[in-house]
Design a protein around this motif. Sequence first.
Motif, short mmCIF file in Angstrom:
data_model
loop_
_atom_site.label_atom_id
_atom_site.label_comp_id
_atom_site.label_asym_id
_atom_site.label_seq_id
_atom_site.Cartn_x
_atom_site.Cartn_y
_atom_site.Cartn_z
N THR A 167 -8.78 -6.02 -0.23
CA THR A 167 -9.78 -4.72 0.80
C THR A 167 -9.43 -4.82 2.49
O THR A 167 -9.28 -6.14 2.99
N GLU A 168 -9.37 -3.97 2.96
CA GLU A 168 -9.79 -3.89 4.12
C GLU A 168 -10.94 -4.56 4.94
O GLU A 168 -11.95 -3.68 4.79
N ALA B 40 -9.95 3.36 2.85
CA ALA B 40 -10.98 2.03 3.19
C ALA B 40 -12.12 2.37 4.24
O ALA B 40 -12.77 1.96 3.22
N PHE C 73 -7.08 -7.42 5.86
CA PHE C 73 -7.29 -7.17 4.90
C PHE C 73 -7.56 -8.44 4.18
O PHE C 73 -7.36 -9.52 4.61
N SER D 152 -6.12 -0.24 -4.95
CA SER D 152 -6.12 -1.43 -5.08
C SER D 152 -6.34 -2.04 -6.46
O SER D 152 -5.42 -3.15 -6.70
N SER E 35 -8.55 -9.21 -5.82
CA SER E 35 -8.42 -7.32 -4.91
C SER E 35 -8.24 -7.66 -3.72
O SER E 35 -7.78 -8.92 -3.39
N TYR F 166 0.81 -1.19 -0.11
CA TYR F 166 0.34 0.47 -0.13
C TYR F 166 0.76 1.21 -0.27
O TYR F 166 0.59 2.20 -0.85
N GLN G 125 -10.22 3.15 -2.41
CA GLN G 125 -10.04 2.19 -2.32
C GLN G 125 -9.85 1.65 -3.90
O GLN G 125 -9.63 0.74 -4.06
N GLN G 126 -11.16 2.03 -4.39
CA GLN G 126 -11.30 0.70 -5.68
C GLN G 126 -9.19 1.59 -6.85
O GLN G 126 -9.09 0.33 -7.24
#
Length: 255
Positions: free
Chosen positions: A252-253, A180, A207, A103, A250, A81, A99-100
């Motif tokens: 994600t958090e 996130a 995550f 990611s 993907s 990140y 976020q998109q």
Amino acid sequence: MSVILDAPVESWPTSTSEDKQAIILSVYKQVLGNPHVMDSERLVTAESQFCRGELSVRDFVRAVAKSDFYRTRYFESCAPYRFVELNFKHLLGRAPTDQQELSEHICRCINEGYEAEIDSYLDSVEYQDTFGEDIVPYYQGALSQVGQKQVGYNRTLSLYQGYAGVDSAFTGSRLVDVIAANSSSPAAVPSTGGRIAGYKDATEKTFKILVTGSKFDAPRRVSTTEYLVSGAKMTPQIQRIQRSGGRIVSITEVG
């Protein structure tokens, strides 16, 4: 401490040798995150090509971003990140918006490789429209703009270290938590480093990594697997996924 922006540095057909040297130093400062670059670490060949007109500013930016200097300090030493958020800062002059977007770049870096990730910024319409071939990238997001969300301004300030700050001093993400959660960090600039917002450190957060890959007992069958890992263990888990031939869809958090 307030943010003071330099005027954009641009190469012109009439630029002198002194002008070109100033442009070279500006690229090093912006793209490498304000480090001290020793003579032995400079890209002598690329500098000469730029001075002879064989490379545009964008070409030289690309050479610096793909250099061993950049790769060692940001790709190999930082959390994923952090690497991506610094690519946004160094190459587009802003913070990631959501976020998109974050990611998408992490997945590209993992699935397509380091150079593809760097190229995705420099070959983007945004880069061309903002900086073109001849302007050194600068912190466009550090100015609030009409029609733009305030959150982008705050996040760019969160990444900004001031003239004395060096980006390689921090290997952990500054924005993963607020992005996130789709929240905003306070509009403040750190004077001594460290996190500026009261959020839990990214290494303590959990995550979800969504992975697709062929089943070992049936190569034609594709499985989907979810891994839940802490931020501190994300990089080793990503490396295990890559070794097994999986493709990360993907990240994600989740908490």
